[in-house]
Design an enzyme around this catalytic site. Structure first.
Site, mmCIF file in Angstrom:
data_model
loop_
_atom_site.group_PDB
_atom_site.id
_atom_site.type_symbol
_atom_site.label_atom_id
_atom_site.label_comp_id
_atom_site.label_asym_id
_atom_site.label_seq_id
_atom_site.Cartn_x
_atom_site.Cartn_y
_atom_site.Cartn_z
ATOM 1 N N ASP A 31 0.746 -1.285 -0.046
ATOM 2 C CA ASP A 31 0.084 0.007 0.142
ATOM 3 C C ASP A 31 0.928 1.445 -0.005
ATOM 4 O O ASP A 31 1.756 1.378 0.837
ATOM 5 C CB ASP A 31 -0.728 -0.009 1.217
ATOM 6 C CG ASP A 31 -1.776 1.212 1.296
ATOM 7 O OD1 ASP A 31 -2.759 0.973 0.616
ATOM 8 O OD2 ASP A 31 -1.635 2.068 2.062
ATOM 9 N N GLU A 46 14.330 -15.391 -0.849
ATOM 10 C CA GLU A 46 14.454 -16.436 0.053
ATOM 11 C C GLU A 46 13.242 -17.687 -0.041
ATOM 12 O O GLU A 46 13.621 -18.907 0.348
ATOM 13 C CB GLU A 46 14.725 -16.018 1.610
ATOM 14 C CG GLU A 46 15.773 -15.580 2.185
ATOM 15 C CD GLU A 46 15.783 -15.240 3.194
ATOM 16 O OE1 GLU A 46 14.985 -15.822 4.263
ATOM 17 O OE2 GLU A 46 16.289 -14.065 3.699
HETATM 18 C C1 NOJ Z 1 -4.492 2.952 -0.681
HETATM 19 C C2 NOJ Z 1 -5.519 2.154 -0.433
HETATM 20 O O1 NOJ Z 1 -5.778 1.567 -1.634
HETATM 21 C C3 NOJ Z 1 -6.693 2.974 0.069
HETATM 22 O O2 NOJ Z 1 -7.968 2.097 0.150
HETATM 23 C C4 NOJ Z 1 -6.061 3.615 1.312
HETATM 24 O O3 NOJ Z 1 -7.200 4.566 2.201
HETATM 25 C C5 NOJ Z 1 -4.723 4.340 1.257
HETATM 26 N N1 NOJ Z 1 -3.874 3.789 0.579
HETATM 27 C C6 NOJ Z 1 -4.431 4.642 2.701
HETATM 28 O O4 NOJ Z 1 -3.725 3.326 3.031
#
Ligand code: NOJ
Length: 508
Positions: free
Chosen positions: A194, A228
């Site tokens: 993310d 790994e």
């Molecule tokens: C991207 C994620 O897809 C989204 O849903 C989220 O709110 C933000 N990153 C923050 O984690």
């Protein structure tokens, strides 16, 4: 499947709260997901990516992770997650999970310890605590700094419940190395990372906070761990318009792939699409990294709705919620776009409900909305709930087989036409199109290269290594099909042998 299965995979994104509810509490869960594995097998996807399933106060749909080594009770248990992984594998479906390294949760042990230990403590050094707030604004609206009772402020690029982690601290690195191992040991086949470009912060916490060079050290060390384990796949969520900067994440000792958001954001326009596709290939081919093709996810308006609007581009900063859409037109284009995306070289992502042609739900009552964008914008921007409405599986009225309880977000009554059950029986449905296309794709498409065919300025046509030609008509008039021996699939009916506007054909 080989160790490089991900190069040409069709990956299905599960937003677990909205996929299927097994225990009747109105929220999707692992029991529901496990019971619907036959559906995913039948659809023909190679992998599922599950958005965060860990314990979380759900201030941001689970992207506020309180504990990486467990499963939120609303979804089930860790043992159930392990069973799910084994069951998916038994069906030859790989499992990708979400890791959110940019930020934590105010409900995490680390954050609680940081509050208890006070200013100047090593516990606070895992986050960004300061005596004065900085100037940054939160990506969700409002200030990016929140004050704690002893007077200090902490940084959160997203919601206040999502404190940013301090990636200059070796403890943070060690923690995430351990988290990767924890899940790789449990058999997960890959990690979706993310906000992958946000981790490193500039000194002084001012200026640009995106894509700082230090972030690449993080991914080099993650790659060593993935190697790994025999090459578990690392997939970056990297929203960077600069292709040269984007490509740096895909260097051979970093991430394996990253989401191609240029394609998602591109308007339904032949020249623009062609240039995005060419640019994408030019970025990826020299690196040997497979491109990815993404039409939607849990953060953007549904494809059918987007493509039916006057402006078909996507922009996070201007979500265009509630802008009128010609859904018939959007539906036709979404079908054409699906065949285009599935024919391009590399991997393809399908966000749950995309295969059902679900539109964005624009009329969720304000008091039921859950997205922090809605609250933090002072109820002016509805946010992302409209693409997160629980799936319709069967029957004539809500909850449409989603589960026994009342779904956590209301489903439109007219989704009776869009249930899996209704669409399975309909040879012309979006679901039938996806099922058929994925079956053909597994044989003839995926990883590899393409050769463009010139077929007029408003037609995209290319031939893949297998000999399959994909042709999409983005002009306003029907066009003849290029020479072929067989029509494998079309996204809509032909018009006296011609390819109508907003239609794709797969030919051999
Ligand atoms: C991207 C994620 O897809 C989204 O849903 C989220 O709110 C933000 N990153 C923050 O984690």
């Amino acid at each position: 499947m080989s160790e490089t299965w991900w190069r040409g995979a069709a990956i299905y994104q599960v937003y677990p709260r909205s996929f299927a509810d097994g225990n009747g509490d109105g929220v999707g869960d692992l029991a529901g997901l496990r019971s619907r594995l036959p559906y995913l097998s039948d659809l023909g996807v190679n992998a599922v990516w599950i958005t965060p399933w860990y314990p979380s106060p759900l201030a941001d749909g689970g992207y506020d992770v309180a504990d990486y080594r467990d499963i939120d009770p609303v979804f089930g248990t860790l043992a159930e997650a392990e069973r799910f992984i084994a069951e998916a594998h038994a069906r030859d479906i790989k499992v990708i999970i979400d890791v959110v390294p940019n930020h934590s949760s105010t409900a995490s042990e680390w954050f609680k310890q940081a509050l208890a230990a006070g200013p100047g403590s090593p516990e606070r050094e895992r986050f960004w605590f300061r005596d004065e707030p900085g100037e940054w604004r939160s990506i969700f609206g409002g200030p990016a700094w929140t004050q704690v009772p002893d007077g200090q402020w902490y940084l959160h690029l997203f919601a206040p419940e999502q404190p940013d982690l301090n990636w200059t601290n070796p403890e943070v690195h060690a923690e995430f190395h351990d988290v990767l191992r924890f899940w790789f040991d449990r058999g997960v086949d890959g990690i979706r990372i993310d906000s992958a470009a946000l981790l490193a912060k500039p000194e002084g916490l001012t200026g640009r906070f995106e894509d700082l060079d230090e972030v690449h050290d993080v991914y080099r060390s993650w790659r060593r761990i993935s190697d790994e384990y025999g090459g578990r796949v690392l997939i970056g969520e990297v929203w960077l318009p600069d292709q040269e900067r984007f490509a740096r994440y895909l260097r051979p000792d970093e991430l394996h792939t990253a989401f191609n958001f240029d394609f998602l954001a591109c308007p339904w326009d032949p020249a623009r699409l062609r240039s995005v596709i060419e640019r994408t290939l030019a970025t990826h081919v020299p690196l040997g990294a497979p491109p990815t093709w993404v039409l939607s996810n849990h953060d953007v308006a549904r494809v059918v709705t987007r493509y039916g609007r006057a402006d078909t581009s996507w922009d996070h900063g201007d979500r265009r919620d509630g802008v009128p859409s010609d859904l018939g037109l959007g539906f036709r284009r979404a079908r054409a776009a699906a065949l285009l995306a599935m024919a391009l070289p590399g991997g393809v992502y399908i966000y749950q409900g995309e295969e059902l042609g679900l539109p964005e739900v624009d009329d969720i009552p304000g008091e039921l909305r859950q997205d922090p964008i809605w609250t933090r914008s002072g109820h002016t921007v509805p946010g992302r709930d409209g693409c997160r409405v629980p799936l319709p599986w069967s029957g004539d009225e809500p909850p449409f087989g989603f589960g026994a309880g009342r779904p956590w977000l209301p489903q439109p009554e007219d989704w009776r036409k869009l249930t899996v059950e209704a669409q399975t029986a309909d040879l012309g449905s979006m679901l039938t199109l996806y099922r058929t296309a994925l079956r053909i794709r597994a044989r003839l498409l995926g990883d590899g290269t393409l050769t463009w065919r010139e077929h007029g300025p408003e037609v995209l046509a290319f031939t893949r290594d297998s000999g399959l030609t994909c042709v999409t008509n983005l002009s306003a008039a029907p066009v003849p099909l290029p020479p072929h021996e067989e029509i494998l699939l079309t996204s809509g009916p032909l018009d006296e042998g011609l390819l109508p506007p907003d239609t794709t054909a797969w030919l051999m």
